[in-house]
Write an enzyme that holds these catalytic residues in place. Structure first.
Site, PDB file in Angstrom:
ATOM      1  N   ARG A   1       9.628   5.740  15.977  1.00 43.74           N
ATOM      2  CA  ARG A   1       9.875   6.445  14.711  1.00 43.74           C
ATOM      3  C   ARG A   1       8.560   6.554  13.938  1.00 43.74           C
ATOM      4  NH1 ARG A   1      14.686   2.296  13.045  1.00 43.74           N
ATOM      5  NH2 ARG A   1      16.083   2.760  14.772  1.00 43.74           N
TER       6      ARG A   1
ATOM      7  N   GLY B   1       0.197  -4.912  22.600  1.00 43.77           N
ATOM      8  CA  GLY B   1       0.741  -3.552  22.685  1.00 43.77           C
ATOM      9  C   GLY B   1       1.653  -3.403  23.886  1.00 43.77           C
TER      10      GLY B   1
ATOM     11  N   ALA C   1       2.609  -0.002  11.888  1.00 45.60           N
ATOM     12  CA  ALA C   1       3.541  -1.071  11.474  1.00 45.60           C
ATOM     13  C   ALA C   1       4.288  -1.731  12.637  1.00 45.60           C
ATOM     14  CB  ALA C   1       4.540  -0.597  10.416  1.00 45.60           C
ATOM     15  N   ALA C   2       3.900  -1.434  13.869  1.00 44.63           N
ATOM     16  CA  ALA C   2       4.549  -2.121  15.001  1.00 44.63           C
ATOM     17  C   ALA C   2       4.253  -3.618  14.940  1.00 44.63           C
ATOM     18  CB  ALA C   2       4.063  -1.538  16.325  1.00 44.63           C
ATOM     19  N   GLY C   3       2.998  -3.958  14.681  1.00 45.41           N
ATOM     20  CA  GLY C   3       2.631  -5.371  14.569  1.00 45.41           C
ATOM     21  C   GLY C   3       3.360  -6.039  13.409  1.00 45.41           C
ATOM     22  N   ASP C   4       3.484  -5.330  12.303  1.00 44.83           N
ATOM     23  CA  ASP C   4       4.185  -5.883  11.134  1.00 44.83           C
ATOM     24  C   ASP C   4       5.659  -6.121  11.456  1.00 44.83           C
ATOM     25  OD1 ASP C   4       1.817  -5.580   9.742  1.00 44.83           O
ATOM     26  OD2 ASP C   4       2.360  -3.577   9.003  1.00 44.83           O
TER      27      ASP C   4
ATOM     28  N   ALA D   1       4.029  -5.846   2.655  1.00 46.31           N
ATOM     29  CA  ALA D   1       5.307  -5.214   2.324  1.00 46.31           C
ATOM     30  C   ALA D   1       6.067  -4.821   3.588  1.00 46.31           C
ATOM     31  CB  ALA D   1       5.068  -3.994   1.432  1.00 46.31           C
ATOM     32  N   ASN D   2       5.349  -4.333   4.603  1.00 49.18           N
ATOM     33  CA  ASN D   2       6.030  -3.965   5.855  1.00 49.18           C
ATOM     34  C   ASN D   2       6.682  -5.188   6.501  1.00 49.18           C
ATOM     35  OD1 ASN D   2       4.935  -1.423   5.469  1.00 49.18           O
ATOM     36  ND2 ASN D   2       3.326  -1.661   7.010  1.00 49.18           N
TER      37      ASN D   2
ATOM     38  N   ASN E   1       0.838  -1.207   0.000  1.00 45.41           N
ATOM     39  CA  ASN E   1       0.000   0.000   0.000  1.00 45.41           C
ATOM     40  C   ASN E   1       0.860   1.239   0.000  1.00 45.41           C
ATOM     41  OD1 ASN E   1      -2.402  -1.469   0.327  1.00 45.41           O
ATOM     42  ND2 ASN E   1      -2.362  -1.286   2.554  1.00 45.41           N
ATOM     43  N   MET E   2       0.381   2.289  -0.658  1.00 48.06           N
ATOM     44  CA  MET E   2       0.983   3.599  -0.422  1.00 48.06           C
ATOM     45  C   MET E   2       0.204   4.227   0.728  1.00 48.06           C
ATOM     46  SD  MET E   2       3.485   5.416  -1.163  1.00 48.06           S
ATOM     47  CE  MET E   2       4.177   5.063  -2.775  1.00 48.06           C
TER      48      MET E   2
ATOM     49  N   GLU F   1      -4.858  -8.693   3.840  1.00 46.12           N
ATOM     50  CA  GLU F   1      -5.127  -7.543   2.961  1.00 46.12           C
ATOM     51  C   GLU F   1      -5.157  -7.948   1.490  1.00 46.12           C
ATOM     52  OE1 GLU F   1      -3.865  -3.555   5.446  1.00 46.12           O
ATOM     53  OE2 GLU F   1      -2.373  -4.398   4.089  1.00 46.12           O
TER      54      GLU F   1
HETATM   55  O1  RIB Z   1       0.032  -2.309   9.587  1.00 52.05           O
HETATM   56  C1  RIB Z   1       0.246  -1.022   9.063  1.00 52.05           C
HETATM   57  C2  RIB Z   1      -0.217  -0.971   7.650  1.00 52.05           C
HETATM   58  O2  RIB Z   1      -1.613  -1.151   7.613  1.00 52.05           O
HETATM   59  C3  RIB Z   1       0.017   0.348   6.971  1.00 52.05           C
HETATM   60  O3  RIB Z   1       1.284   0.449   6.364  1.00 52.05           O
HETATM   61  C4  RIB Z   1      -1.134   0.439   5.986  1.00 52.05           C
HETATM   62  O4  RIB Z   1      -0.750   0.302   4.668  1.00 52.05           O
HETATM   63  C5  RIB Z   1      -2.110  -0.649   6.412  1.00 52.05           C
HETATM   64  O5  RIB Z   1      -2.089  -1.693   5.542  1.00 52.05           O
END
Ligand code: RIB
Length: 306
Positions: A287, A224, A251-254, A43-44, A12-13, A141
């Protein structure tokens, strides 16, 4: 040889606004800043696994707009193999509209775009990539039938299969569970999957018990600031979160999932991999943004709790 992580998921952007607080329904707020940042849960997680020591391939799909090449190039710049990132004609790339408030809380609306075009047939065409994996990671997603196919194919191939069921608003198809080695929901996802309220360690235990009874191999509920709860059918273990000052939790979870997968792939035990993922995630919340916030291996190795 570096261990191989394959991510099947979204790009995603992220269109990110910072504002004092999240808007209420019908309200217009004046924001403080705006940034366009590469993101998407898939992607993350791929970037996290790559920065944290794994060799990574991404299987995904972008649209044929200007964001598509930017999203792909951001992964290539991390050394991620993107030969299985396709381009769908006539659709936008995935986007996420994100507002982050002064308490570092966020609200996100996603539009699938190209992510919605990633089909099981496309995955069949990339079977060699799946065969090459040590660990396969999926999220929610991309279309459900694609995720279901990836999980089952991963199981057939004897790979370690991780599902981060995000975002989730309903139970998973019952026949997925037998293919999942590690199910990694956050509190709200654990609640959506189990139908139980999850807002404490105690309630996370109840939800994890139910998800294991449904057939998941092992469950890690991320909570968390309360850390993570690990369940493996023998018992439970609580891993407290490293203490940091949060700026942006996007993106912490990612980062946790990618870091956990990278550590597992290089042979670390589960407890060590969870702690490693937690430190990586803790650093990411200090960050701003999704992919820009994800730390490198040296950052995690050098982390000292304040
Ligand atoms: O988990 C964070 C992500 O969720 C974001 O980067 C956004 O693209 C959503 O998919």
């Amino acid at each position: 040889m570096q261990a191989k992580v394959v991510v099947v998921g979204s790009l995603n952007m992220d269109l990110v606004t910072r504002a004092e607080r999240l808007p209420r329904a019908g309200e217009t707020l004046v924001g403080q800043s705006f940034a366009t940042v590469s993101g998407g849960k898939g992607a993350n997680q791929a970037v996290a696994a790559a920065r944290l020591g794994a060799s990574v391939s991404m299987i995904g799909c972008v649209g044929d707009d200007a964001y598509g090449p930017q999203l792909r190039d951001a992964l290539v710049a991390e050394g991620i193999d993107c030969q299985a990132v396709s381009v769908a004609a006539g659709v936008s790339s995935g986007v996420a509209l994100i507002v982050v408030d002064d308490n570092s809380q966020n609200a996100i609306v996603i539009v699938a775009g190209g992510n919605g075009c990633l089909s099981p047939e496309m995955l069949k065409g990339f079977d060699a990539v799946l065969q090459d994996a040590d660990v396969i990671i999926c999220q929610l997603e991309v279309p459900m039938d694609t995720v279901g196919y990836a999980l089952k194919r991963g199981r057939e191939l004897g790979k370690t299969v991780i599902l981060n069921p995000a975002p989730a608003s309903a139970p998973l198809p019952a026949d997925w569970y037998a293919s999942i080695d590690y199910l990694i929901p956050n509190e709200s996802e654990a609640s959506a999957l189990s139908g139980l309220p999850v807002d404490s360690l105690e309630s996370a235990r109840a939800a994890a018990t139910q998800l294991m009874a449904a057939g998941a191999g092992k469950v890690i509920v991320t909570l968390g600031a309360q850390g993570s709860l690990f369940a493996d059918g023998q018992g439970f273990a609580h891993f407290p979160a490293p203490k940091v000052k949060a700026l942006d939790t996007t993106a912490a979870g990612d980062t946790f999932v990618g870091g956990f997968a990278a550590a597992l792939a290089r042979g670390q035990g589960e407890a060590e991999a969870i702690r490693f993922g937690q430190v990586a995630a803790a650093l990411s919340v200090t960050r701003a943004g999704a992919q820009p916030s994800i730390p490198h291996l040296s950052d995690v190795q050098g982390f000292k709790s304040p």
